[in-house]
Design a protein around this motif. Sequence first.
Motif, PDB file in Angstrom:
ATOM      1  N   ALA A 157      -2.439  -6.041  -0.294  1.00 48.53           N
ATOM      2  CA  ALA A 157      -1.720  -5.754  -1.733  1.00 48.53           C
ATOM      3  C   ALA A 157      -0.436  -6.173  -1.451  1.00 48.53           C
ATOM      4  N   MET A 158       0.562  -5.969  -0.370  1.00 46.87           N
ATOM      5  CA  MET A 158       1.760  -6.169  -0.547  1.00 46.87           C
ATOM      6  C   MET A 158       2.316  -7.739  -0.084  1.00 46.87           C
ATOM      7  N   ARG A 159       1.316  -8.430   0.471  1.00 47.14           N
ATOM      8  CA  ARG A 159       1.354  -9.871   0.740  1.00 47.14           C
ATOM      9  C   ARG A 159       1.309 -10.457  -0.855  1.00 47.14           C
ATOM     10  N   GLU A 160       0.155 -10.041  -1.692  1.00 49.17           N
ATOM     11  CA  GLU A 160      -0.052 -10.389  -2.855  1.00 49.17           C
ATOM     12  C   GLU A 160       1.321 -10.279  -3.919  1.00 49.17           C
ATOM     13  N   VAL A 161       2.040  -9.025  -3.333  1.00 47.30           N
ATOM     14  CA  VAL A 161       3.299  -8.766  -4.206  1.00 47.30           C
ATOM     15  C   VAL A 161       4.332  -9.638  -3.762  1.00 47.30           C
ATOM     16  N   ALA A 162       4.346 -10.226  -2.392  1.00 51.09           N
ATOM     17  CA  ALA A 162       5.372 -11.157  -1.938  1.00 51.09           C
ATOM     18  C   ALA A 162       4.986 -12.554  -2.694  1.00 51.09           C
ATOM     19  N   GLN A 163       3.516 -12.913  -2.876  1.00 50.56           N
ATOM     20  CA  GLN A 163       3.475 -14.318  -3.209  1.00 50.56           C
ATOM     21  C   GLN A 163       3.505 -14.141  -4.750  1.00 50.56           C
ATOM     22  N   THR A 164       3.204 -13.157  -5.465  1.00 52.26           N
ATOM     23  CA  THR A 164       3.040 -13.321  -7.067  1.00 52.26           C
ATOM     24  C   THR A 164       3.878 -12.501  -7.817  1.00 52.26           C
ATOM     25  N   GLY A 165       4.517 -11.363  -7.253  1.00 55.92           N
ATOM     26  CA  GLY A 165       5.161 -10.226  -7.941  1.00 55.92           C
ATOM     27  C   GLY A 165       4.260  -9.293  -8.374  1.00 55.92           C
ATOM     28  N   LYS A 166       3.127  -9.381  -8.360  1.00 58.12           N
ATOM     29  CA  LYS A 166       1.848  -8.475  -8.944  1.00 58.12           C
ATOM     30  C   LYS A 166       1.432  -7.963  -7.926  1.00 58.12           C
ATOM     31  N   GLY A 167       0.971  -6.555  -7.805  1.00 58.41           N
ATOM     32  CA  GLY A 167      -0.025  -5.949  -7.092  1.00 58.41           C
ATOM     33  C   GLY A 167      -1.303  -5.970  -7.716  1.00 58.41           C
ATOM     34  N   PRO A 168      -2.504  -5.589  -6.933  1.00 59.32           N
ATOM     35  CA  PRO A 168      -3.829  -5.770  -7.304  1.00 59.32           C
ATOM     36  C   PRO A 168      -4.206  -4.886  -8.380  1.00 59.32           C
ATOM     37  N   ARG A 169      -5.175  -5.001  -9.342  1.00 59.01           N
ATOM     38  CA  ARG A 169      -5.309  -3.932 -10.375  1.00 59.01           C
ATOM     39  C   ARG A 169      -6.196  -2.690  -9.777  1.00 59.01           C
ATOM     40  N   GLU A 170      -6.999  -3.205  -8.865  1.00 59.92           N
ATOM     41  CA  GLU A 170      -7.790  -2.246  -8.340  1.00 59.92           C
ATOM     42  C   GLU A 170      -7.382  -1.605  -7.076  1.00 59.92           C
ATOM     43  N   GLN A 171      -6.904  -0.289  -7.067  1.00 64.35           N
ATOM     44  CA  GLN A 171      -6.279   0.289  -5.744  1.00 64.35           C
ATOM     45  C   GLN A 171      -7.148   1.616  -5.284  1.00 64.35           C
ATOM     46  N   ILE A 172      -7.290   1.856  -4.189  1.00 62.94           N
ATOM     47  CA  ILE A 172      -7.741   3.140  -3.730  1.00 62.94           C
ATOM     48  C   ILE A 172      -6.639   3.961  -3.084  1.00 62.94           C
ATOM     49  N   PRO A 173      -6.491   5.205  -3.619  1.00 56.38           N
ATOM     50  CA  PRO A 173      -5.458   6.077  -3.422  1.00 56.38           C
ATOM     51  C   PRO A 173      -5.311   6.236  -1.840  1.00 56.38           C
ATOM     52  N   SER A 174      -4.327   6.587  -1.356  1.00 52.48           N
ATOM     53  CA  SER A 174      -4.251   7.188   0.191  1.00 52.48           C
ATOM     54  C   SER A 174      -4.716   8.562   0.065  1.00 52.48           C
ATOM     55  N   MET A 175      -4.951   8.973   1.294  1.00 52.92           N
ATOM     56  CA  MET A 175      -5.095  10.319   1.502  1.00 52.92           C
ATOM     57  C   MET A 175      -4.583  10.845   2.951  1.00 52.92           C
ATOM     58  N   GLY A 176      -4.112  12.017   2.763  1.00 54.23           N
ATOM     59  CA  GLY A 176      -3.365  12.650   3.966  1.00 54.23           C
ATOM     60  C   GLY A 176      -3.035  14.150   3.649  1.00 54.23           C
ATOM     61  N   CYS A 177      -2.368  14.639   4.740  1.00 51.98           N
ATOM     62  CA  CYS A 177      -1.620  16.084   4.690  1.00 51.98           C
ATOM     63  C   CYS A 177      -0.685  16.132   3.418  1.00 51.98           C
ATOM     64  N   SER A 178      -0.833  17.236   2.678  1.00 51.62           N
ATOM     65  CA  SER A 178       0.230  17.262   1.617  1.00 51.62           C
ATOM     66  C   SER A 178       1.698  17.342   2.199  1.00 51.62           C
ATOM     67  N   ILE A 179       2.616  16.884   1.335  1.00 52.20           N
ATOM     68  CA  ILE A 179       4.024  16.985   1.898  1.00 52.20           C
ATOM     69  C   ILE A 179       4.218  18.427   1.778  1.00 52.20           C
ATOM     70  N   LYS A 180       4.943  18.813   2.927  1.00 52.40           N
ATOM     71  CA  LYS A 180       5.226  20.446   3.156  1.00 52.40           C
ATOM     72  C   LYS A 180       6.361  20.761   2.611  1.00 52.40           C
ATOM     73  N   TRP A 181       6.231  21.204   1.377  1.00 54.50           N
ATOM     74  CA  TRP A 181       7.453  21.606   0.456  1.00 54.50           C
ATOM     75  C   TRP A 181       8.095  22.876   0.876  1.00 54.50           C
ATOM     76  N   LYS A 182       9.510  23.105   0.753  1.00 54.77           N
ATOM     77  CA  LYS A 182      10.085  24.256   0.946  1.00 54.77           C
ATOM     78  C   LYS A 182       9.739  25.357  -0.313  1.00 54.77           C
ATOM     79  N   ASP A 183       9.876  26.681   0.114  1.00 56.35           N
ATOM     80  CA  ASP A 183       9.602  27.660  -0.949  1.00 56.35           C
ATOM     81  C   ASP A 183      10.963  27.586  -1.993  1.00 56.35           C
ATOM     82  N   SER A 184      10.492  27.603  -2.976  1.00 59.21           N
ATOM     83  CA  SER A 184      11.732  27.715  -4.290  1.00 59.21           C
ATOM     84  C   SER A 184      12.409  28.767  -4.300  1.00 59.21           C
TER      85      SER A 184
END
Length: 184
Positions: A157-184
């Motif tokens: 995707a980022m190689r495409e951005v470097a070459q064309t300035g555009k990212g792919p229309r179809e993207q699969i989201p990342s997955m991971g541990c949630s950001i560990k937010w501070k208590d408000s």
Amino acid sequence: MAAIPPVCDFGWRAPAFSLPATDGKTYTFDDVAGEKGTLVMFICNHCPYVLAVIDRIIRDARELQGLGIGVAAICANDAEAYPDDSFDNMVKMAAQWALPFPYLHDADQSVAKAYDAVCTPDFFGFDAEGGLQYRGRLDASRKVAGPADLKRDLFEAMREVAQTGKGPREQIPSMGCSIKWKDS
């Protein structure tokens, strides 16, 4: 439970930041921006999703830098509740893995909030003008690295951005541990 970020909001502007890094310097978005685009990653020291693919993140970062893409990683987790993600431990991780990009500390979590970061890893790929073009996954790995021959979603995707300035229309989201937010 794993967290999944939203799909790419094409053209959304990269929020500015000024954050301390593990190398003792302070970096802004403009400092890390590349001639052909910029990759901002939210990672942390202890997340099994990040640790499973840190070698691939480093590989892709190096190759993308060679294509004119600037790269930086940000740790925004609450270090009081998660001491593995303290700044001192970030310094150790940066040295252990010889990270080829600035590893930035978002202690007050304002940058993570401005980016609407959701998980670690969470990838934001911007074009040369700072417009979002990619908000997807590194590859199909999860808590365990997948086979070495997996499609390199982020790199391609980022190689495409470097070459064309555009990212792919179809993207699969990342997955991971949630950001560990501070208590408000």
